[in-house]
Write an enzyme that holds these catalytic residues in place. Sequence first.
Site, PDB file in Angstrom:
ATOM      1  N   ASP A 108       1.520  -3.839  -9.489  1.00  0.00           N
ATOM      2  CA  ASP A 108       1.305  -5.152 -10.221  1.00  0.00           C
ATOM      3  C   ASP A 108       1.569  -5.156 -11.559  1.00  0.00           C
ATOM      4  O   ASP A 108       2.361  -6.186 -12.015  1.00  0.00           O
ATOM      5  CB  ASP A 108       0.036  -5.596  -9.967  1.00  0.00           C
ATOM      6  CG  ASP A 108      -0.544  -5.660  -8.663  1.00  0.00           C
ATOM      7  OD1 ASP A 108       0.273  -5.426  -7.584  1.00  0.00           O
ATOM      8  OD2 ASP A 108      -2.127  -5.411  -8.150  1.00  0.00           O
ATOM      9  N   TYR A 137     -10.181  -1.045  -0.559  1.00  0.00           N
ATOM     10  CA  TYR A 137      -9.042  -0.649  -1.246  1.00  0.00           C
ATOM     11  C   TYR A 137      -9.165   0.864  -1.443  1.00  0.00           C
ATOM     12  O   TYR A 137      -8.404   1.840  -1.084  1.00  0.00           O
ATOM     13  CB  TYR A 137      -8.648  -1.386  -2.458  1.00  0.00           C
ATOM     14  CG  TYR A 137      -7.426  -1.121  -3.007  1.00  0.00           C
ATOM     15  CD1 TYR A 137      -6.243  -1.719  -2.847  1.00  0.00           C
ATOM     16  CD2 TYR A 137      -7.391  -0.072  -3.798  1.00  0.00           C
ATOM     17  CE1 TYR A 137      -4.991  -1.463  -3.197  1.00  0.00           C
ATOM     18  CE2 TYR A 137      -6.182   0.315  -4.645  1.00  0.00           C
ATOM     19  CZ  TYR A 137      -5.109  -0.369  -4.308  1.00  0.00           C
ATOM     20  OH  TYR A 137      -3.792  -0.004  -4.980  1.00  0.00           O
ATOM     21  N   SER A 196     -12.132 -18.819 -21.684  1.00  0.00           N
ATOM     22  CA  SER A 196     -11.217 -18.845 -20.862  1.00  0.00           C
ATOM     23  C   SER A 196     -11.405 -20.440 -20.148  1.00  0.00           C
ATOM     24  O   SER A 196     -12.408 -20.740 -20.003  1.00  0.00           O
ATOM     25  CB  SER A 196     -11.423 -18.008 -19.488  1.00  0.00           C
ATOM     26  OG  SER A 196     -10.484 -18.544 -18.154  1.00  0.00           O
ATOM     27  N   HIS A 211       0.925  -1.092  -0.016  1.00  0.00           N
ATOM     28  CA  HIS A 211       0.233  -0.157  -0.054  1.00  0.00           C
ATOM     29  C   HIS A 211       0.961   1.094  -0.170  1.00  0.00           C
ATOM     30  O   HIS A 211       0.489   2.523   0.535  1.00  0.00           O
ATOM     31  CB  HIS A 211      -0.978  -0.191   1.121  1.00  0.00           C
ATOM     32  CG  HIS A 211      -2.089  -1.056   1.154  1.00  0.00           C
ATOM     33  ND1 HIS A 211      -3.369  -0.907   0.141  1.00  0.00           N
ATOM     34  CD2 HIS A 211      -2.191  -2.338   1.506  1.00  0.00           C
ATOM     35  CE1 HIS A 211      -3.944  -1.836   0.083  1.00  0.00           C
ATOM     36  NE2 HIS A 211      -3.327  -2.748   0.885  1.00  0.00           N
TER      37      HIS A 211
END
Length: 392
Positions: free
Chosen positions: A174, A224, A67, A34
């Site tokens: 990420d 978040y 997928s 974070h």
Amino acid sequence: MKLDLRKEFQTIFDSTEIPRIFFAPGRINLIGEHTDYNGGHVFPATISFGTYALAHKRDDQKLRFFSLNFTHTGIIECDLSHLAYDEAHDWANFPIGMIKFMRDSGFIISSGMDILFFGDIPNGAGLSSSASIEMVTGVLLEGLFDLEIDRVKMIQLGQQVENNYIGVNSGIMDQFAIGKGKKDHAILLNCQTLDYQYAPIQLEDHVIMIINTNKRRTLATSKYNERRTQCEQALADLQRELSIESLGDLTKEQFKQHMYLIQNKTNLKRAKHAVYENHRTLEALQQLQQGHIDAFGQLMNQSHLSLQLDYEVTGIELDTIVHTAWEQPGVIGARMTGAGFGGCAIAIVEKEQVEHFKNTVNTIYHQKTGYEATFYTATIGDGARELIEGVI
Ligand code: GLA
């Protein structure tokens, strides 16, 4: 059991074409949690789990996605001229968003495609399966359409998809880790400047264990985004006296001197975590470079406590795993990894103690929470790329 992805592609899309195959890993974050959206440092590494994407260009403008992880959604279809977010597109919004943002940035994607995805990242485990899909789509478009795209640009577009298409206000860690990952290395990234350096991870007698709480990350997006807003409010309070751009600009001393400016007590705790975690991350790199793995582990433990007590993103499952891990022989350090609110923890464990570690941690975890944990040994692999081999 081996999976021949090319054969799967041909069966699913009823095609005789030989698709190209691309891969983007997931990631763990060793420390620096974070901190990315607070202009601080992070220290992630890419793992061997990830997302495979097999693709072939079509003669028309149709995009077809399938997928192997979500077979129930069947083939999801759209057209290159209609790339707006659509709930009905379900998981395919991630690749569609990437195609849209690459096109909107001027990259020429001139025809439709059939794309088959398969991921072996445990889903919802906080190992960045969504950034992995974005980045595998990025390298796939680069490869199929011969695009000249700077990797950092691709990474930034991946983050924009997350922020402006999916609606999660995440930072750049990420996508950066996944886009730039390097075998046996972690990346120290300054999220304000995007300067980065690789650091070899050689743990000799130790391994990095990934421990999945198997608690799905409920309400993760709203919590978040709430953390992010709280940090922004704390920053605005500090900016009344300090000319800083982000919490990552602050030394610990500056923070102590000026923290009285932060009016809301919760926001104060959030900011404290962001500032101290940033400095812990820089110190962690130094300790690692000097071979002080025990000190590195201590910093991981402090990071967890700060995420538990000040940032409040852990929860009973992650806390039970991590606190139990700390008590086991051969454990150098342990902490949650990723956004938190469930998901995974990591621990550095002496190789000889791994079996004992798994058994004891799982027994105690199961007793306390009713969940079973899953354990993986992390292998640090390369970032997003094209593959030759289609059998995995
Ligand atoms: C998620 C986000 C990242 C980062 C981490 C917490 O993984 O996608 O940008 O903020 O949480 O460190």
